[in-house]
Design a protein around this motif. Structure first.
Motif, PDB file in Angstrom:
ATOM      1  N   PRO A   1       0.849  -1.202   0.000  1.00 56.69           N
ATOM      2  CA  PRO A   1       0.000   0.000   0.000  1.00 56.69           C
ATOM      3  C   PRO A   1       0.881   1.247   0.000  1.00 56.69           C
ATOM      4  CG  PRO A   1      -0.723  -1.587   1.660  1.00 56.69           C
ATOM      5  CD  PRO A   1       0.596  -2.077   1.147  1.00 56.69           C
ATOM      6  N   GLU A   2       0.418   2.307  -0.662  1.00 52.98           N
ATOM      7  CA  GLU A   2       1.255   3.497  -0.809  1.00 52.98           C
ATOM      8  C   GLU A   2       1.643   4.093   0.541  1.00 52.98           C
ATOM      9  OE1 GLU A   2      -0.618   6.227  -3.477  1.00 52.98           O
ATOM     10  OE2 GLU A   2       0.030   5.126  -5.258  1.00 52.98           O
ATOM     11  N   ALA A   3       0.712   4.080   1.492  1.00 54.30           N
ATOM     12  CA  ALA A   3       1.036   4.627   2.819  1.00 54.30           C
ATOM     13  C   ALA A   3       2.146   3.820   3.478  1.00 54.30           C
ATOM     14  CB  ALA A   3      -0.216   4.636   3.697  1.00 54.30           C
ATOM     15  N   LEU A   4       2.063   2.481   3.361  1.00 51.11           N
ATOM     16  CA  LEU A   4       3.099   1.633   3.951  1.00 51.11           C
ATOM     17  C   LEU A   4       4.429   1.828   3.233  1.00 51.11           C
ATOM     18  CD1 LEU A   4       3.920  -0.539   5.939  1.00 51.11           C
ATOM     19  CD2 LEU A   4       3.110  -2.276   4.309  1.00 51.11           C
ATOM     20  N   LEU A   5       4.381   2.020   1.918  1.00 53.48           N
ATOM     21  CA  LEU A   5       5.601   2.273   1.148  1.00 53.48           C
ATOM     22  C   LEU A   5       6.297   3.539   1.645  1.00 53.48           C
ATOM     23  CD1 LEU A   5       7.336   1.419  -1.353  1.00 53.48           C
ATOM     24  CD2 LEU A   5       5.907   2.965  -2.703  1.00 53.48           C
ATOM     25  N   LEU A   6       5.516   4.599   1.867  1.00 54.34           N
ATOM     26  CA  LEU A   6       6.091   5.852   2.335  1.00 54.34           C
ATOM     27  C   LEU A   6       6.587   5.751   3.774  1.00 54.34           C
ATOM     28  CD1 LEU A   6       3.577   8.374   0.736  1.00 54.34           C
ATOM     29  CD2 LEU A   6       5.980   8.071   0.126  1.00 54.34           C
ATOM     30  N   LEU A   7       5.849   5.035   4.622  1.00 57.67           N
ATOM     31  CA  LEU A   7       6.272   4.890   6.019  1.00 57.67           C
ATOM     32  C   LEU A   7       7.550   4.063   6.124  1.00 57.67           C
ATOM     33  CD1 LEU A   7       2.839   4.346   7.813  1.00 57.67           C
ATOM     34  CD2 LEU A   7       4.346   6.339   8.005  1.00 57.67           C
ATOM     35  N   SER A   8       7.648   2.997   5.343  1.00 58.28           N
ATOM     36  CA  SER A   8       8.880   2.204   5.365  1.00 58.28           C
ATOM     37  C   SER A   8      10.041   3.012   4.780  1.00 58.28           C
ATOM     38  CB  SER A   8       8.683   0.896   4.597  1.00 58.28           C
ATOM     39  OG  SER A   8       8.366   1.136   3.240  1.00 58.28           O
ATOM     40  N   PHE A   9       9.741   3.844   3.799  1.00 54.48           N
ATOM     41  CA  PHE A   9      10.769   4.720   3.244  1.00 54.48           C
ATOM     42  C   PHE A   9      11.245   5.710   4.305  1.00 54.48           C
ATOM     43  CE2 PHE A   9      12.107   8.490   0.767  1.00 54.48           C
ATOM     44  CZ  PHE A   9      13.111   7.904   0.022  1.00 54.48           C
TER      45      PHE A   9
ATOM     46  N   VAL B   1      12.528  15.678   7.082  1.00 49.43           N
ATOM     47  CA  VAL B   1      11.715  15.213   5.956  1.00 49.43           C
ATOM     48  C   VAL B   1      11.011  13.911   6.322  1.00 49.43           C
ATOM     49  CG1 VAL B   1      11.768  14.405   3.566  1.00 49.43           C
ATOM     50  CG2 VAL B   1      13.158  16.368   4.253  1.00 49.43           C
ATOM     51  N   ALA B   2      11.723  12.996   6.984  1.00 47.52           N
ATOM     52  CA  ALA B   2      11.117  11.727   7.396  1.00 47.52           C
ATOM     53  C   ALA B   2       9.959  11.972   8.363  1.00 47.52           C
ATOM     54  CB  ALA B   2      12.171  10.832   8.049  1.00 47.52           C
TER      55      ALA B   2
ATOM     56  N   ALA C   1      11.377   5.110   7.463  1.00 47.46           N
ATOM     57  CA  ALA C   1      12.261   4.348   8.347  1.00 47.46           C
ATOM     58  C   ALA C   1      13.662   4.260   7.755  1.00 47.46           C
ATOM     59  CB  ALA C   1      11.680   2.950   8.578  1.00 47.46           C
ATOM     60  N   LEU C   2      13.756   4.051   6.438  1.00 49.96           N
ATOM     61  CA  LEU C   2      15.062   4.022   5.780  1.00 49.96           C
ATOM     62  C   LEU C   2      15.759   5.374   5.910  1.00 49.96           C
ATOM     63  CD1 LEU C   2      17.166   2.666   3.907  1.00 49.96           C
ATOM     64  CD2 LEU C   2      15.833   3.518   1.966  1.00 49.96           C
ATOM     65  N   MET C   3      15.009   6.455   5.739  1.00 50.07           N
ATOM     66  CA  MET C   3      15.587   7.788   5.868  1.00 50.07           C
ATOM     67  C   MET C   3      16.145   8.006   7.270  1.00 50.07           C
ATOM     68  SD  MET C   3      12.767  10.092   3.805  1.00 50.07           S
ATOM     69  CE  MET C   3      13.761  11.587   3.862  1.00 50.07           C
ATOM     70  N   LEU C   4      15.399   7.584   8.282  1.00 47.98           N
ATOM     71  CA  LEU C   4      15.869   7.749   9.658  1.00 47.98           C
ATOM     72  C   LEU C   4      17.135   6.930   9.901  1.00 47.98           C
ATOM     73  CD1 LEU C   4      12.454   7.644  11.575  1.00 47.98           C
ATOM     74  CD2 LEU C   4      13.911   9.638  11.184  1.00 47.98           C
ATOM     75  N   TRP C   5      17.187   5.723   9.328  1.00 53.59           N
ATOM     76  CA  TRP C   5      18.381   4.899   9.482  1.00 53.59           C
ATOM     77  C   TRP C   5      19.595   5.576   8.851  1.00 53.59           C
ATOM     78  CZ3 TRP C   5      21.501   2.423   5.799  1.00 53.59           C
ATOM     79  CH2 TRP C   5      22.436   1.528   6.330  1.00 53.59           C
ATOM     80  N   VAL C   6      19.427   6.113   7.657  1.00 55.32           N
ATOM     81  CA  VAL C   6      20.526   6.808   6.974  1.00 55.32           C
ATOM     82  C   VAL C   6      20.970   8.018   7.789  1.00 55.32           C
ATOM     83  CG1 VAL C   6      21.151   8.145   4.922  1.00 55.32           C
ATOM     84  CG2 VAL C   6      19.863   6.014   4.677  1.00 55.32           C
ATOM     85  N   ALA C   7      20.001   8.775   8.337  1.00 54.48           N
ATOM     86  CA  ALA C   7      20.331   9.968   9.120  1.00 54.48           C
ATOM     87  C   ALA C   7      21.108   9.600  10.382  1.00 54.48           C
ATOM     88  CB  ALA C   7      19.052  10.717   9.482  1.00 54.48           C
ATOM     89  N   ILE C   8      20.642   8.576  11.079  1.00 53.77           N
ATOM     90  CA  ILE C   8      21.329   8.138  12.304  1.00 53.77           C
ATOM     91  C   ILE C   8      22.749   7.682  11.981  1.00 53.77           C
ATOM     92  CG2 ILE C   8      21.347   6.378  14.118  1.00 53.77           C
ATOM     93  CD1 ILE C   8      18.262   6.511  14.034  1.00 53.77           C
ATOM     94  N   ARG C   9      22.873   6.958  10.884  1.00 56.25           N
ATOM     95  CA  ARG C   9      24.188   6.464  10.480  1.00 56.25           C
ATOM     96  C   ARG C   9      25.132   7.614  10.153  1.00 56.25           C
ATOM     97  NH1 ARG C   9      26.762   4.759   5.851  1.00 56.25           N
ATOM     98  NH2 ARG C   9      28.061   2.903   6.074  1.00 56.25           N
TER      99      ARG C   9
ATOM    100  N   GLY D   1      25.402  -6.107  -2.828  1.00 53.71           N
ATOM    101  CA  GLY D   1      24.847  -5.676  -4.108  1.00 53.71           C
ATOM    102  C   GLY D   1      23.360  -5.953  -4.212  1.00 53.71           C
ATOM    103  N   VAL D   2      22.930  -7.129  -3.785  1.00 52.86           N
ATOM    104  CA  VAL D   2      21.507  -7.467  -3.825  1.00 52.86           C
ATOM    105  C   VAL D   2      20.704  -6.519  -2.939  1.00 52.86           C
ATOM    106  CG1 VAL D   2      19.794  -9.215  -3.179  1.00 52.86           C
ATOM    107  CG2 VAL D   2      21.853  -9.885  -4.421  1.00 52.86           C
ATOM    108  N   LEU D   3      21.211  -6.231  -1.735  1.00 54.73           N
ATOM    109  CA  LEU D   3      20.526  -5.306  -0.834  1.00 54.73           C
ATOM    110  C   LEU D   3      20.384  -3.930  -1.476  1.00 54.73           C
ATOM    111  CD1 LEU D   3      19.312  -4.508   1.885  1.00 54.73           C
ATOM    112  CD2 LEU D   3      21.632  -4.106   2.735  1.00 54.73           C
ATOM    113  N   THR D   4      21.461  -3.472  -2.107  1.00 56.60           N
ATOM    114  CA  THR D   4      21.403  -2.191  -2.810  1.00 56.60           C
ATOM    115  C   THR D   4      20.351  -2.208  -3.902  1.00 56.60           C
ATOM    116  OG1 THR D   4      23.762  -1.798  -2.396  1.00 56.60           O
ATOM    117  CG2 THR D   4      22.743  -0.536  -4.165  1.00 56.60           C
ATOM    118  N   GLY D   5      20.295  -3.286  -4.664  1.00 58.53           N
ATOM    119  CA  GLY D   5      19.328  -3.397  -5.739  1.00 58.53           C
ATOM    120  C   GLY D   5      17.894  -3.401  -5.246  1.00 58.53           C
ATOM    121  N   VAL D   6      17.641  -4.135  -4.168  1.00 58.93           N
ATOM    122  CA  VAL D   6      16.279  -4.188  -3.607  1.00 58.93           C
ATOM    123  C   VAL D   6      15.831  -2.798  -3.162  1.00 58.93           C
ATOM    124  CG1 VAL D   6      14.876  -5.068  -1.701  1.00 58.93           C
ATOM    125  CG2 VAL D   6      16.407  -6.610  -2.928  1.00 58.93           C
ATOM    126  N   LEU D   7      16.705  -2.092  -2.459  1.00 60.27           N
ATOM    127  CA  LEU D   7      16.365  -0.741  -2.008  1.00 60.27           C
ATOM    128  C   LEU D   7      16.169   0.202  -3.189  1.00 60.27           C
ATOM    129  CD1 LEU D   7      18.775  -0.315   1.043  1.00 60.27           C
ATOM    130  CD2 LEU D   7      16.327  -0.781   1.084  1.00 60.27           C
TER     131      LEU D   7
END
Length: 286
Positions: free
Chosen positions: A104-112, A276-277, A114-122, A175-181
Motif C-alpha cells: 500500500p502506498e502509505a506503507l511504502l512511504l512509512l517504510s521509506f 523530511v522523514a 524508516a530508511l531515511m531515519l536509518w541513513v540519518a542516524i548512520r 549488491g543485492v541489498l542495494t538493488g532491492v532498495l
C-alpha cells in the motif's frame, strides 16, 4: 500566457529546482543525497509514490551515469569489482520493484521514512563517533585503516583483488541489498555501495566513489526497466527537467563540498533527512 501554459511552465521550473536540490545534496554528501527525491516529488509536485520511484530511478541513474563516464575516462573505476557488485544489484532491483508494487502506498512511504531515519542516524554517528569514516559516507578524500577487521577481501601489493568465495558472497549480498532498495524506493544506494567497497574490498576511497557511480547507473537502469516492464507510467514532463536539474545540482554541490567542513555537512544533512522523514510520517499517520 494562458493559465494552462503557465501551470506547465511552473511545473517545469519546479521540477528543475527540485532535481537540482537532490543533485546538490548528492554532491555535498556523496551518499544519501538521492533519498530526498521521492518526498520532493510526492509532496512537492503531487506525484503518486510509485510514479515518484520511477522518476527518481531515472534521475539518479542518469546523474550517476554522467559522473561514471567522466571517471571511466580518467581510469578511476575498478570495472571488474564494480560489475560484480552491479550484477547482484541488477538482480535485486526487479525484486524491490515487485515488492513496491504490492505494498500500500502509505506503507511504502512509512517504510521509506524508516530508511531515511536509518541513513540519518548512520550519518550522525559516523560524524560524531568515527569522523575518520565520515569521508566514506560522504564520498570525499580519505582512507580507512588498512587493518579493518571487517574486510572480507584481500589485495596483493599491486592492489589487485583476490576473489575468494567469502569476498564474492559478501559483495554479492551487499549488491543485492542495494538493488532491492533501489527498486523499492528509487534510491541510488550510494550510502551502502561506497562503504561496502571500502570496508569489504579494501578499495581506496577515490576508486570506491568512482566505481559506485557505475554501479548506481547500472542498478538504477535495471530498476527503471523493471518499472517500465510492469507498465508503470513514467511522467516524462517531470522526469526530464528533474534529471536536468539533478545534473546541474550535482556539479554545484561537488564544488561547494570542497570548501565546507565534511563533518558539519554530515550532521546538517542528517537533520534535514530526519525533518523530511518526520513530515512524511505525520502526513501518513495523522
Amino acid at each position: 500566457m494562458e493559465p494552462r501554459g503557465r501551470r506547465r511552465w511552473d511545473m517545469l521550473v519546479v521540477a528543475i529546482i527540485f532535481g537540482a536540490a537532490v543533485g546538490f545534496s548528492l554532491g555535498l554528501t556523496g551518499g544519501g543525497g538521492s533519498i530526498l527525491a521521492v518526498p520532493l516529488l510526492v509532496y512537492g509536485q503531487a506525484v503518486a509514490p510509485r510514479q515518484a520511484v520511477g522518476i527518481s530511478l531515472a534521475a539518479v541513474g542518469t546523474t550517476a551515469l554522467v559522473g561514471a563516464i567522466q571517471r571511466l575516462w580518467r581510469g578511476e573505476v575498478e570495472i571488474a569489482t564494480g560489475l560484480m557488485f552491479a550484477v547482484a544489484g541488477m538482480l535485486g532491483a526487479p525484486a524491490g520493484s515487485w515488492i513496491g508494487r504490492r505494498l500500500p502506498e502509505a506503507l511504502l512511504l512509512l517504510s521509506f521514512s524508516a530508511l531515511m531515519l536509518w541513513v540519518a542516524i548512520r550519518m550522525w554517528r559516523k560524524a560524531s563517533k568515527r569522523p575518520e569514516e565520515a569521508a566514506v559516507v560522504r564520498s570525499i578524500t580519505g582512507q580507512l585503516p588498512t587493518s579493518s577487521p571487517r574486510r572480507a577481501c584481500r589485495r596483493d601489493p599491486t592492489g589487485r583483488l583476490f576473489m575468494t568465495s567469502r569476498c564474492a558472497l559478501v559483495m554479492s549480498l551487499a549488491g543485492v541489498l542495494t538493488g532491492v532498495l533501489s527498486g523499492l524506493y528509487g534510491v541510488g544506494g550510494g550510502f551502502i555501495i561506497v562503504p561496502a567497497l571500502v570496508l569489504f574490498s579494501g578499495m581506496g576511497i577515490h576508486r570506491a566513489v568512482a566505481t559506485s557511480l557505475m554501479v548506481i547507473a547500472l542498478v538504477s537502469a535495471s530498476g527503471l526497466l523493471s518499472y517500465l516492464l510492469a507498465h508503470q507510467p513514467l511522467q516524462t514532463r517531470i522526469a526530464i527537467p528533474f534529471v536536468i536539474g539533478g545534473i546541474i545540482g550535482l556539479g554545484l554541490g561537488t564544488i561547494v563540498a570542497r570548501r565546507l567542513s565534511p563533518l558539519r555537512l554530515q550532521k546538517v544533512f542528517a537533520i534535514v533527512i530526519v525533518a523530511v522523514a518526520a513530515f512524511v510520517i505525520v502526513k501518513n499517520v495523522i
